[in-house]
Design a protein around this motif. Structure first.
Motif, PDB file in Angstrom:
ATOM      1  N   ILE A  29      45.853  40.934  46.979  1.00 23.12           N
ATOM      2  CA  ILE A  29      46.826  42.002  46.768  1.00 23.12           C
ATOM      3  C   ILE A  29      45.984  43.271  46.673  1.00 23.12           C
ATOM      4  N   ALA A  30      46.311  44.265  47.468  1.00 17.44           N
ATOM      5  CA  ALA A  30      45.504  45.487  47.478  1.00 17.44           C
ATOM      6  C   ALA A  30      46.376  46.696  47.786  1.00 17.44           C
ATOM      7  N   GLU A  31      45.902  47.840  47.345  1.00 17.73           N
ATOM      8  CA  GLU A  31      46.686  49.055  47.572  1.00 17.73           C
ATOM      9  C   GLU A  31      46.784  49.393  49.052  1.00 17.73           C
ATOM     10  N   ASN A  32      45.766  48.993  49.828  1.00 15.97           N
ATOM     11  CA  ASN A  32      45.796  49.220  51.265  1.00 15.97           C
ATOM     12  C   ASN A  32      44.692  48.394  51.932  1.00 15.97           C
ATOM     13  N   GLU A  33      44.702  48.389  53.237  1.00 16.64           N
ATOM     14  CA  GLU A  33      43.722  47.620  54.009  1.00 16.64           C
ATOM     15  C   GLU A  33      42.302  48.124  53.760  1.00 16.64           C
ATOM     16  N   ARG A  34      42.167  49.396  53.558  1.00 14.96           N
ATOM     17  CA  ARG A  34      40.852  49.995  53.303  1.00 14.96           C
ATOM     18  C   ARG A  34      40.190  49.366  52.077  1.00 14.96           C
ATOM     19  N   ALA A  35      40.969  49.096  51.032  1.00 16.95           N
ATOM     20  CA  ALA A  35      40.428  48.480  49.819  1.00 16.95           C
ATOM     21  C   ALA A  35      39.903  47.074  50.107  1.00 16.95           C
ATOM     22  N   VAL A  36      40.559  46.348  51.006  1.00 18.48           N
ATOM     23  CA  VAL A  36      40.098  45.012  51.391  1.00 18.48           C
ATOM     24  C   VAL A  36      38.736  45.113  52.086  1.00 18.48           C
ATOM     25  N   TYR A  37      38.608  46.050  53.001  1.00 22.32           N
ATOM     26  CA  TYR A  37      37.338  46.228  53.701  1.00 22.32           C
ATOM     27  C   TYR A  37      36.239  46.733  52.757  1.00 22.32           C
ATOM     28  N   GLU A  38      36.625  47.548  51.796  1.00 20.46           N
ATOM     29  CA  GLU A  38      35.648  48.027  50.808  1.00 20.46           C
ATOM     30  C   GLU A  38      35.089  46.846  50.010  1.00 20.46           C
ATOM     31  N   HIS A  39      35.962  45.946  49.597  1.00 18.95           N
ATOM     32  CA  HIS A  39      35.503  44.756  48.875  1.00 18.95           C
ATOM     33  C   HIS A  39      34.541  43.945  49.746  1.00 18.95           C
ATOM     34  N   ALA A  40      34.884  43.772  51.006  1.00 15.32           N
ATOM     35  CA  ALA A  40      34.028  43.008  51.916  1.00 15.32           C
ATOM     36  C   ALA A  40      32.643  43.645  52.022  1.00 15.32           C
ATOM     37  N   GLU A  41      32.612  44.946  52.160  1.00 13.88           N
ATOM     38  CA  GLU A  41      31.335  45.649  52.294  1.00 13.88           C
ATOM     39  C   GLU A  41      30.497  45.529  51.018  1.00 13.88           C
ATOM     40  N   LEU A  42      31.137  45.738  49.870  1.00 18.18           N
ATOM     41  CA  LEU A  42      30.399  45.708  48.604  1.00 18.18           C
ATOM     42  C   LEU A  42      29.950  44.304  48.210  1.00 18.18           C
ATOM     43  N   LEU A  54      35.193  43.015  42.391  1.00 16.09           N
ATOM     44  CA  LEU A  54      36.589  43.334  42.089  1.00 16.09           C
ATOM     45  C   LEU A  54      36.737  44.014  40.731  1.00 16.09           C
ATOM     46  N   SER A  55      35.874  43.682  39.789  1.00 16.68           N
ATOM     47  CA  SER A  55      35.964  44.320  38.472  1.00 16.68           C
ATOM     48  C   SER A  55      35.689  45.816  38.555  1.00 16.68           C
ATOM     49  N   THR A  56      34.915  46.235  39.554  1.00 14.66           N
ATOM     50  CA  THR A  56      34.641  47.661  39.735  1.00 14.66           C
ATOM     51  C   THR A  56      35.750  48.357  40.525  1.00 14.66           C
ATOM     52  N   MET A  57      36.597  47.569  41.165  1.00 16.71           N
ATOM     53  CA  MET A  57      37.653  48.125  42.016  1.00 16.71           C
ATOM     54  C   MET A  57      39.030  48.109  41.352  1.00 16.71           C
ATOM     55  N   ALA A  58      39.155  47.439  40.234  1.00 11.60           N
ATOM     56  CA  ALA A  58      40.468  47.281  39.589  1.00 11.60           C
ATOM     57  C   ALA A  58      41.076  48.645  39.301  1.00 11.60           C
ATOM     58  N   PRO A  59      42.363  48.780  39.476  1.00  9.26           N
ATOM     59  CA  PRO A  59      43.356  47.795  39.900  1.00  9.26           C
ATOM     60  C   PRO A  59      43.671  47.854  41.398  1.00  9.26           C
ATOM     61  N   ARG A  60      42.777  48.428  42.201  1.00  9.38           N
ATOM     62  CA  ARG A  60      43.076  48.643  43.623  1.00  9.38           C
ATOM     63  C   ARG A  60      43.092  47.372  44.460  1.00  9.38           C
ATOM     64  N   ALA A  61      42.434  46.301  43.982  1.00  2.00           N
ATOM     65  CA  ALA A  61      42.404  45.049  44.739  1.00  2.00           C
ATOM     66  C   ALA A  61      42.315  43.874  43.779  1.00  2.00           C
ATOM     67  N   GLN A  62      43.041  42.817  44.111  1.00  2.00           N
ATOM     68  CA  GLN A  62      43.039  41.587  43.312  1.00  2.00           C
ATOM     69  C   GLN A  62      42.969  40.392  44.254  1.00  2.00           C
ATOM     70  N   TRP A  63      42.163  39.443  43.896  1.00  2.00           N
ATOM     71  CA  TRP A  63      42.008  38.217  44.676  1.00  2.00           C
ATOM     72  C   TRP A  63      42.949  37.175  44.112  1.00  2.00           C
ATOM     73  N   GLN A  64      43.777  36.586  44.953  1.00  2.00           N
ATOM     74  CA  GLN A  64      44.694  35.552  44.497  1.00  2.00           C
ATOM     75  C   GLN A  64      44.119  34.161  44.695  1.00  2.00           C
ATOM     76  N   GLN A  65      43.678  33.834  45.904  1.00  2.52           N
ATOM     77  CA  GLN A  65      43.082  32.533  46.161  1.00  2.52           C
ATOM     78  C   GLN A  65      42.479  32.514  47.554  1.00  2.52           C
ATOM     79  N   SER A  66      41.677  31.478  47.794  1.00  2.00           N
ATOM     80  CA  SER A  66      41.050  31.308  49.098  1.00  2.00           C
ATOM     81  C   SER A  66      41.151  29.858  49.532  1.00  2.00           C
ATOM     82  N   PHE A  67      41.184  29.664  50.844  1.00  2.87           N
ATOM     83  CA  PHE A  67      41.234  28.346  51.457  1.00  2.87           C
ATOM     84  C   PHE A  67      39.998  28.220  52.326  1.00  2.87           C
ATOM     85  N   ILE A  68      39.204  27.173  52.102  1.00  2.00           N
ATOM     86  CA  ILE A  68      37.938  27.008  52.799  1.00  2.00           C
ATOM     87  C   ILE A  68      38.058  25.892  53.823  1.00  2.00           C
ATOM     88  N   THR A  69      37.638  26.189  55.049  1.00  2.00           N
ATOM     89  CA  THR A  69      37.578  25.189  56.112  1.00  2.00           C
ATOM     90  C   THR A  69      36.107  25.045  56.510  1.00  2.00           C
TER      91      THR A  69
END
Length: 91
Positions: free
Chosen positions: A56-69, A32-47
């Protein structure tokens, strides 16, 4: 920026140690530090076998980019259209 809910299927995640979860969080933060300010992680819930993350992200593509990286799956990404909580019932 829009808010997204990400569903990640990670078998056994709920039984990982605090140290393992901390390492995963650090990996996410590093990416995320390399992607700022395009994506920010707020919190996660683990089951047991899933993680539900709020970003919070500029678009869905940024979310998938984070997942890939980061190497974390993004099995389902949903844009949050509204937030409902107990205070929503008050006028």
């Amino acid at each position: 920026m829009p808010k997204y809910m990400i569903e990640r299927e990670i078998p056994g995640i709920g039984s990982q140690s605090a140290e393992e979860l901390r390492a995963a969080a650090q990996t996410s933060n590093d990416v995320l530090s390399t992607m700022a300010p395009r994506a920010q992680w707020q919190q996660s819930f683990i089951t047991g076998d899933k993680v539900y993350c709020v970003y919070i992200a500029e678009n869905e593509r940024a979310v998938y980019e984070h997942a890939e990286l980061s190497g974390f799956p993004a099995d389902r990404v949903s844009k949050v259209e509204a937030i409902l909580d107990p205070a929503s019932a008050q006028t």
